[in-house]
Design a protein around this motif. Sequence first.
Motif, mmCIF file in Angstrom:
data_model
loop_
_atom_site.group_PDB
_atom_site.id
_atom_site.type_symbol
_atom_site.label_atom_id
_atom_site.label_comp_id
_atom_site.label_asym_id
_atom_site.label_seq_id
_atom_site.Cartn_x
_atom_site.Cartn_y
_atom_site.Cartn_z
ATOM 1 N N ALA A 50 -59.804 -105.725 -23.354
ATOM 2 C CA ALA A 50 -59.361 -105.298 -24.679
ATOM 3 C C ALA A 50 -60.095 -104.009 -25.060
ATOM 4 N N PHE A 51 -59.351 -103.046 -25.586
ATOM 5 C CA PHE A 51 -59.930 -101.788 -26.042
ATOM 6 C C PHE A 51 -59.244 -101.402 -27.339
ATOM 7 N N TRP A 52 -59.826 -100.458 -28.038
ATOM 8 C CA TRP A 52 -59.171 -99.932 -29.232
ATOM 9 C C TRP A 52 -59.101 -98.424 -29.133
ATOM 10 N N THR A 53 -58.179 -97.843 -29.854
ATOM 11 C CA THR A 53 -57.984 -96.398 -29.823
ATOM 12 C C THR A 53 -57.378 -95.955 -31.144
ATOM 13 N N TYR A 54 -57.513 -94.683 -31.441
ATOM 14 C CA TYR A 54 -56.867 -94.150 -32.641
ATOM 15 C C TYR A 54 -55.361 -94.248 -32.481
ATOM 16 N N ARG A 55 -54.682 -94.675 -33.530
ATOM 17 C CA ARG A 55 -53.232 -94.876 -33.437
ATOM 18 C C ARG A 55 -52.493 -93.577 -33.184
ATOM 19 N N HIS A 61 -49.522 -93.512 -28.193
ATOM 20 C CA HIS A 61 -48.106 -93.118 -28.139
ATOM 21 C C HIS A 61 -47.476 -93.561 -26.823
ATOM 22 N N ASN A 62 -48.205 -93.363 -25.727
ATOM 23 C CA ASN A 62 -47.693 -93.774 -24.416
ATOM 24 C C ASN A 62 -47.459 -95.279 -24.365
ATOM 25 N N ARG A 130 -57.229 -97.266 -36.323
ATOM 26 C CA ARG A 130 -57.103 -97.666 -34.922
ATOM 27 C C ARG A 130 -56.117 -98.807 -34.722
ATOM 28 N N VAL A 131 -55.736 -98.966 -33.454
ATOM 29 C CA VAL A 131 -54.984 -100.123 -33.000
ATOM 30 C C VAL A 131 -55.768 -100.740 -31.848
#
Length: 147
Positions: A50-55, A61-62, A130-131
């Motif tokens: 599990a990781f998080w990233t800026y939406r 987007h990918n 983030r998502v």
Amino acid sequence: MRHRDRVAMTDAEIAALLAESHKLQLATINRDGTPHLVTMFYVMLGGQIAFWTYRSSQKAHNLARDPRVTCLVETGEEYFELRGVQVVGTARCIEDPAGVLEIGRGVAAVTTGMPAGALADYVAHTARKRVGSPSSPYGSSPGTTAG
């Protein structure tokens, strides 16, 4: 015996490497079909990476367009020390604040070495942008990355 058979990792060794490591190479697929490869910090939650990233990030987007991912977790500095696990699967976008916070707490704890509770303000602040993305493997290619 083939070299590949001699260097193959057991299921226990794979689980240990995934649990002990916290950085991976994440490949997503750009709109034009080329790979988008980045280094990410991750945690294991419920047996999933599990990781998080800026939406607004390219990887988010990918993943919204095509959830397929390939992750490489590797370790070792010298040739005969190299070990790695490739996980191929799909990522699921988590936008629920509680789910994003859970991932964020875990990632923040492994990136700073501080207890997750000590980072609550930081995690709560940045989670709004983030998502989260747990990845469900549909296969893995364990073994060493050496020759």
